[in-house]
Enzyme design. Sequence first.
Site, PDB file in Angstrom:
ATOM      1  N   HIS A 143     -65.611 -59.167  44.904  1.00  0.00           N
ATOM      2  CA  HIS A 143     -65.071 -60.549  44.610  1.00  0.00           C
ATOM      3  C   HIS A 143     -63.907 -60.776  45.724  1.00  0.00           C
ATOM      4  O   HIS A 143     -63.589 -61.966  45.825  1.00  0.00           O
ATOM      5  CB  HIS A 143     -64.720 -60.843  43.292  1.00  0.00           C
ATOM      6  CG  HIS A 143     -65.969 -60.755  42.438  1.00  0.00           C
ATOM      7  ND1 HIS A 143     -67.253 -61.574  42.398  1.00  0.00           N
ATOM      8  CD2 HIS A 143     -66.370 -59.803  41.265  1.00  0.00           C
ATOM      9  CE1 HIS A 143     -68.097 -61.042  41.673  1.00  0.00           C
ATOM     10  NE2 HIS A 143     -67.527 -60.251  40.936  1.00  0.00           N
ATOM     11  N   ASP A 181     -69.893 -60.061  33.120  1.00  0.00           N
ATOM     12  CA  ASP A 181     -71.291 -60.276  33.638  1.00  0.00           C
ATOM     13  C   ASP A 181     -72.229 -59.766  32.786  1.00  0.00           C
ATOM     14  O   ASP A 181     -73.296 -60.514  32.752  1.00  0.00           O
ATOM     15  CB  ASP A 181     -71.418 -59.394  35.104  1.00  0.00           C
ATOM     16  CG  ASP A 181     -70.847 -60.052  36.279  1.00  0.00           C
ATOM     17  OD1 ASP A 181     -70.937 -61.314  36.298  1.00  0.00           O
ATOM     18  OD2 ASP A 181     -70.231 -59.397  36.926  1.00  0.00           O
ATOM     19  N   ARG A 239     -63.950 -51.011  44.455  1.00  0.00           N
ATOM     20  CA  ARG A 239     -65.221 -51.464  44.039  1.00  0.00           C
ATOM     21  C   ARG A 239     -65.941 -52.433  45.346  1.00  0.00           C
ATOM     22  O   ARG A 239     -65.379 -53.138  45.695  1.00  0.00           O
ATOM     23  CB  ARG A 239     -65.340 -52.606  43.034  1.00  0.00           C
ATOM     24  CG  ARG A 239     -66.310 -53.062  42.513  1.00  0.00           C
ATOM     25  CD  ARG A 239     -66.281 -53.784  41.478  1.00  0.00           C
ATOM     26  NE  ARG A 239     -65.801 -55.323  41.001  1.00  0.00           N
ATOM     27  CZ  ARG A 239     -65.644 -55.990  40.095  1.00  0.00           C
ATOM     28  NH1 ARG A 239     -66.409 -55.710  38.886  1.00  0.00           N
ATOM     29  NH2 ARG A 239     -64.998 -56.973  40.094  1.00  0.00           N
TER      30      ARG A 239
END
Length: 272
Positions: free
Chosen positions: A47, A177, A72
């Site tokens: 992100h 999520d 990540r």
Amino acid sequence: MVRPNRLKARIRAGERSFGTWLQSATPTFAELAATAGFDFFIVDQEHGPGDLGDAIDQMRAASGGEATMVVRVPSSEPVYLKRLLDAGVEGILVPMVETAEEARAIVAACRFPPRGSRGNAWDITRSSSYGFQADYYDRADDNLLIIVQIETAKAVENAREIAKVDGVDVIFIGPTDLSGSIGLPGQTGAPEVTALIEQAMKAAVDAGKPLASVPRIGRSWQQVFDDGFLMVATGSEIYYYRQATTALMGEWRAYRGEHGAPGDGPKGSYAG
């Protein structure tokens, strides 16, 4: 550049590890996180805006501290995994892993032959100090920390088989999520979400794999540790800066309300 992976050693020893997220792709915050004393920090390239060059700069900035840097990745795409490993990353976190087949493919992409399919140019890459660490090839596979993220209802259904995959070191449960995958976006404290988290936790524990996660609604980072997680990552530098500036602006508005509108100083006053 390879050094003993402190975070992996802590996890293997059953020790709790406390970390934070970095979203802004700047080496300054990586250096700060490493200096502050965190056990690890997660550079978010799923992100966040960072790329490979940013990750290398962050690794260099953090190298003077003891915190393990985990990235990540945007996806499980093997070419980017290879480039990141060649750059010397100590841990990877792969989002949205939903099947054991996906987990096996991730592990294979991260391991040199004959254990995997990682491309071999170890003697010229940053990961081996550009070839100066002659034993890098033999050490690389076992030193790397591989974390896969369980964050959909489908992944929870397959969590037991995912956790059994050889080479997967940690199961990271992503409540945000996960809540969205069942039509409850952001409701991370909902009973339905809690039930899925507990199901994934049991699957990981039954497979002998340690757990990681983040705080969520109704569970502080302390409580997440108490629930049996060995890795907990708190908010990001952006989150904490937003919290601090929100408080500061509240103070400013209160002061302005007490002392008049901005610029309403005494006549003839000099603001310079």
